[in-house]
Design a protein around this motif. Structure first.
Motif, mmCIF file in Angstrom:
data_model
loop_
_atom_site.group_PDB
_atom_site.id
_atom_site.type_symbol
_atom_site.label_atom_id
_atom_site.label_comp_id
_atom_site.label_asym_id
_atom_site.label_seq_id
_atom_site.Cartn_x
_atom_site.Cartn_y
_atom_site.Cartn_z
ATOM 1 N N VAL A 108 8.429 -5.373 -9.221
ATOM 2 C CA VAL A 108 7.885 -4.496 -8.181
ATOM 3 C C VAL A 108 7.825 -5.268 -6.875
ATOM 4 N N ILE A 109 7.313 -6.490 -6.985
ATOM 5 C CA ILE A 109 7.174 -7.310 -5.785
ATOM 6 C C ILE A 109 8.547 -7.635 -5.197
ATOM 7 N N ALA A 110 9.439 -8.127 -6.034
ATOM 8 C CA ALA A 110 10.721 -8.612 -5.538
ATOM 9 C C ALA A 110 11.589 -7.471 -5.024
ATOM 10 N N ARG A 111 11.693 -6.408 -5.799
ATOM 11 C CA ARG A 111 12.662 -5.360 -5.467
ATOM 12 C C ARG A 111 12.110 -4.310 -4.535
ATOM 13 N N HIS A 112 10.837 -3.951 -4.718
ATOM 14 C CA HIS A 112 10.310 -2.837 -3.928
ATOM 15 C C HIS A 112 9.512 -3.299 -2.724
ATOM 16 N N ALA A 113 8.681 -4.323 -2.925
ATOM 17 C CA ALA A 113 7.822 -4.735 -1.826
ATOM 18 C C ALA A 113 8.558 -5.678 -0.871
ATOM 19 N N LEU A 114 9.032 -6.786 -1.408
ATOM 20 C CA LEU A 114 9.597 -7.832 -0.554
ATOM 21 C C LEU A 114 10.769 -7.325 0.268
ATOM 22 N N ARG A 115 11.634 -6.552 -0.372
ATOM 23 C CA ARG A 115 12.832 -6.112 0.355
ATOM 24 C C ARG A 115 12.493 -5.266 1.556
ATOM 25 N N ASN A 116 11.432 -4.489 1.436
ATOM 26 C CA ASN A 116 11.053 -3.664 2.575
ATOM 27 C C ASN A 116 10.241 -4.430 3.609
ATOM 28 N N ALA A 117 9.675 -5.547 3.162
ATOM 29 C CA ALA A 117 8.836 -6.315 4.081
ATOM 30 C C ALA A 117 9.666 -7.323 4.871
ATOM 31 N N LEU A 118 10.904 -7.507 4.444
ATOM 32 C CA LEU A 118 11.683 -8.619 4.963
ATOM 33 C C LEU A 118 12.176 -8.443 6.401
ATOM 34 N N LEU A 119 12.205 -7.221 6.886
ATOM 35 C CA LEU A 119 12.771 -6.998 8.218
ATOM 36 C C LEU A 119 11.985 -7.723 9.326
ATOM 37 N N PRO A 120 10.659 -7.479 9.420
ATOM 38 C CA PRO A 120 9.918 -8.221 10.459
ATOM 39 C C PRO A 120 9.960 -9.725 10.238
ATOM 40 N N VAL A 121 10.025 -10.144 8.980
ATOM 41 C CA VAL A 121 10.086 -11.580 8.699
ATOM 42 C C VAL A 121 11.396 -12.153 9.250
ATOM 43 N N ARG A 127 0.815 -1.222 0.000
ATOM 44 C CA ARG A 127 0.000 0.000 0.000
ATOM 45 C C ARG A 127 0.849 1.272 0.000
ATOM 46 N N GLU A 128 2.178 1.099 0.082
ATOM 47 C CA GLU A 128 3.045 2.277 0.194
ATOM 48 C C GLU A 128 3.121 3.032 -1.131
ATOM 49 N N ASP A 129 3.484 4.308 -0.997
ATOM 50 C CA ASP A 129 3.576 5.162 -2.183
ATOM 51 C C ASP A 129 4.631 4.681 -3.163
ATOM 52 N N TYR A 130 5.776 4.212 -2.604
ATOM 53 C CA TYR A 130 6.855 3.867 -3.545
ATOM 54 C C TYR A 130 6.506 2.669 -4.397
ATOM 55 N N VAL A 131 5.611 1.810 -3.868
ATOM 56 C CA VAL A 131 5.180 0.694 -4.698
ATOM 57 C C VAL A 131 4.284 1.223 -5.825
ATOM 58 N N ARG A 132 3.421 2.161 -5.459
ATOM 59 C CA ARG A 132 2.559 2.741 -6.490
ATOM 60 C C ARG A 132 3.409 3.448 -7.551
ATOM 61 N N THR A 133 4.424 4.158 -7.086
ATOM 62 C CA THR A 133 5.308 4.841 -8.024
ATOM 63 C C THR A 133 5.960 3.842 -8.975
ATOM 64 N N ALA A 134 6.465 2.755 -8.394
ATOM 65 C CA ALA A 134 7.147 1.747 -9.216
ATOM 66 C C ALA A 134 6.197 1.199 -10.272
ATOM 67 N N ARG A 135 4.945 0.973 -9.833
ATOM 68 C CA ARG A 135 3.966 0.461 -10.795
ATOM 69 C C ARG A 135 3.645 1.509 -11.848
ATOM 70 N N ALA A 136 3.536 2.758 -11.371
ATOM 71 C CA ALA A 136 3.142 3.830 -12.275
ATOM 72 C C ALA A 136 4.157 4.047 -13.381
ATOM 73 N N LYS A 137 5.440 3.819 -13.044
ATOM 74 C CA LYS A 137 6.421 4.026 -14.116
ATOM 75 C C LYS A 137 6.508 2.819 -15.011
ATOM 76 N N GLY A 138 5.590 1.865 -14.817
ATOM 77 C CA GLY A 138 5.466 0.758 -15.751
ATOM 78 C C GLY A 138 6.418 -0.381 -15.491
ATOM 79 N N LEU A 139 6.915 -0.469 -14.270
ATOM 80 C CA LEU A 139 7.840 -1.557 -13.944
ATOM 81 C C LEU A 139 7.099 -2.885 -13.991
ATOM 82 N N TRP A 140 7.782 -3.878 -14.462
ATOM 83 C CA TRP A 140 7.245 -5.231 -14.546
ATOM 84 C C TRP A 140 6.832 -5.709 -13.152
ATOM 85 N N GLU A 141 5.583 -6.189 -12.995
ATOM 86 C CA GLU A 141 5.028 -6.496 -11.679
ATOM 87 C C GLU A 141 5.909 -7.399 -10.790
ATOM 88 N N PRO A 142 6.423 -8.519 -11.332
ATOM 89 C CA PRO A 142 7.297 -9.344 -10.476
ATOM 90 C C PRO A 142 8.477 -8.567 -9.914
#
Lengths: 317, 302
Positions: A229-242, A212-227
């Motif tokens: 977006v998930i791997a580089r922008h979402a997962l990396r930031n989500a990995l700390l609590p994991v 839901r973060e802005d930077y994910v929306r930005t990444a999508r908006a610039k047309g980045l390939w969805e996988p």
């Protein structure tokens, strides 16, 4: 930063002392001590003098505070003392078993992460679809299945399908990696599956939050390939609590595999613990509890540092 | 995630429950539609409760009755789930084992959650030095893995149902108290607590009558979350030979010894009790999840 590390480090000391004192007292307040248990097996009447002599030999006649101080003083010098039951040095007994337990804990953690991170991410990306539900059922089933039962089933199916059971004696990796793996992979799978459940849930909710973060929306908006977006922008930031969840589970795995070791007949720390406690082997039980406590507290410490390094907001809490 | 429940501000438990749930029969239907998995879990638990209560009447055999003519018998018409190494009926033992499992499960999670919640609320409300020392104490207990602490207690006190309950209760207390303390901290600043204080009420009264009822949501969530764990722990300790003692039927005990030894000849001895444990724990877990989603979305990761 240095102050943060120092205070966090100093806070560990009273907790550890508390753990030591708790187990020390727990072992001694209950009636029936190791000396009685040792001679109980001989059946015949044992004169009180013999018992007292043995107690004196083990140092159990000294006042409690003295015993505790002696033990702590030994710990400070990394002198774990002798096992009260076998008389062998505790350090060598533990070192033998730690090899196995540590390897098993590492393997189980790797398996748990390999299951949890992809599954949790998948569940988050496909939130509220049947994929998400399936992952959820799979991980709750992991939590619900006793790993010792899973172990029995594994051995049973190996026996029926291949007429083969895993080797019963431990071979260190550097002696024969194949024999080592063919023994340890099964318990690692049973335990890894169970422990992946918590991490899967954590991954799912962390990824959901990050998506839901802005930077994910930005990444999508610039047309980045969805996988990507998930791997580089979402997962990396989500990995700390994991990482935190996985790290804590790793700490528990060192001493907490009591039941699994029993099923697979593994001579690890857990087995040693059950043995020591049923024999009222004070020194051995104390050493093992302290080992588990230290591992847990140390992992916590490292995780705190990791958080502080990766997330500057934590430092100034 | 879009339900109205989640946007409600921090208010009392009963008010939240009323806002979240329709009453009466429609409440049941609502739950069924909203949380089908949780409802399925509730159904399984209901079945197990019935089985435990009526075990004496429903079980086809006496769980302790040995029959050396029918040792290691496969599932069939006489023994639906087969017999064990003493010729005892596996199904009857599972039914009677439900008593042990549910008794230990309910008793220890109820005790653990109640004591933990009381400590957590008191610690959170009183604050200051009391809070600091209590939290340090809880930190100490929490550094033992659950199974290690339970094992230590049960090995010290000896086996038996009562000691087993105690051994499972103790590791739960600090875990509950941490979560409940967190909710207590936010409630402490609520106007109605302020009002109670202004009216000159004593600390004990505020804690018991005003704080405790309002952390009910976290309390119930923790209680159900630990139910499954408690059943699993009972099975594990009994499996190690430190929990329920033979010949009392217990699911974990049924998996011990002969079940492993004769696993190839009589796999039903190992398969059915294990399946029962998994089903029970699974049911409690999904019900707990559903309850948590409804009562306290903030506890999602606890």
């Amino acid at each position: 930063m240095r102050r943060f590390i120092l205070t966090r480090f100093l806070v560990m000391i009273p907790t550890l002392l508390g753990v030591a004192l708790l187990v020390f007292l727990l072992l001694r307040v209950v009636p029936g001590d190791i000396v009685q248990l040792k001679y109980a097996g001989e059946g015949a009447f044992v004169p009180k003098e013999t018992l007292d002599l043995e107690r004196a030999r083990l140092g159990l006649d000294k006042p409690l505070w003295r015993q505790f101080v002696d033990w702590m003083w030994g710990m400070v010098r990394f002198d774990f003392g002798l096992s009260m039951w076998t008389g062998r040095p505790i350090r060598t007994e533990i070192a033998l078993r730690l090899q196995l337990s540590l390897q098993l804990a590492i393997m189980a953690t790797v398996i748990a992460s390999l299951l949890a991170i992809p599954l949790g991410t998948l569940a988050a990306v496909k939130q509220d679809t049947w994929v998400d539900h399936l992952v959820r059922i799979f991980s709750i089933a992991g939590l619900a299945t006793p790993s010792f039962w899973l172990g029995i089933l594994m051995i049973l199916s190996l026996l029926i399908l291949f007429g083969w059971i895993p080797p019963m004696t431990f071979t260190p990796v550097w002696v024969d990696p194949w024999a080592n793996l063919s023994q340890l992979i099964w318990p690692a799978l049973a335990v890894g599956y169970r422990y992946s459940a918590m991490a899967t849930r954590m991954t799912r909710s962390a990824v959901l939050e990050v998506l839901r973060e802005d930077y994910v929306r930005t990444a999508r908006a610039k047309g980045l390939w969805e996988p990507l977006v998930i791997a580089r922008h979402a997962l990396r930031n989500a990995l700390l609590p994991v990482t935190a969840v996985i790290g804590l589970e790793f700490a528990f795995l060192i001493g907490g595999l009591v039941v699994t070791e029993q099923v697979f007949n593994l001579n690890g720390i857990g087995m040693l613990f059950v043995e020591a406690i049923s024999r009222r082997d004070y020194t051995m039980t104390q050493a093992l509890v302290l080992l588990v406590g230290v591992t847990f507290i140390a992992v916590n410490f490292v995780l705190d540092l990791l958080y502080a390094i990766l997330d500057p907001r934590v430092r100034h809490r | 995630m879009g339900e109205r429940v989640f946007e409600l501000p921090e208010i009392g438990f009963s008010a939240r429950l009323e806002a979240a749930m329709p009453r009466g029969v429609s409440a049941l239907l609502w739950f069924l539609r909203k949380k089908p998995l949780g409802a399925a879990g509730a159904l399984v638990i209901g079945g197990m409760l019935l089985m435990a209560l009526a075990a004496g009447m429903v079980a086809p055999y006496d769980p302790l009755e040995t029959d050396f003519g029918a040792m290691l018998g496969p599932p069939g018409r006489a023994h639906w789930l087969g017999t064990d190494a003493f010729g005892r009926d596996v199904l009857s033992r599972i039914m009677h084992g439900a008593r042990t499992a549910l008794l230990v499960g309910f008793a220890s999670s109820f005790l653990g959650a109640t004591l933990g919640a009381l400590i957590g609320v008191a610690s959170g409300y009183l604050g200051g030095r009391v809070d600091l020392y209590t939290q340090r104490g809880m930190d100490i207990v929490i550094s033992f893995p659950i199974i290690v602490l339970a094992l230590t207690v049960v090995a010290m006190l000896g086996s038996g149902t009562f000691n087993l309950i105690l051994a499972i209760t103790i590791p739960f207390i600090p875990r509950v108290s941490q979560v409940v303390r967190a909710s207590a901290l936010s409630i402490r600043e609520m106007p109605y607590i302020e009002a109670a204080r202004a009216l000159g009420m004593g600390k004990a009264r505020i804690i018991l009558r005003h704080m405790f009822p309002n952390v009910m949501a976290s309390y119930l969530v923790m209680l159900t979350a630990f139910l499954g764990q408690a059943i699993l722990l009972e099975a594990s300790l009994s499996f190690l030979g430190l929990g329920t003692a033979e010949p009392t039927p217990s699911w974990g005990l049924m998996l011990r010894g002969a079940a492993v030894e004769f696993a190839e000849r009589a796999p039903w001895m190992a398969i059915f009790p294990g399946l029962t444990i998994s089903a029970a724990v699974f049911a409690f877990n999904v019900l707990g999840d559903a309850l948590r989603d409804i009562l306290d979305p903030k506890l999602r990761m606890a």
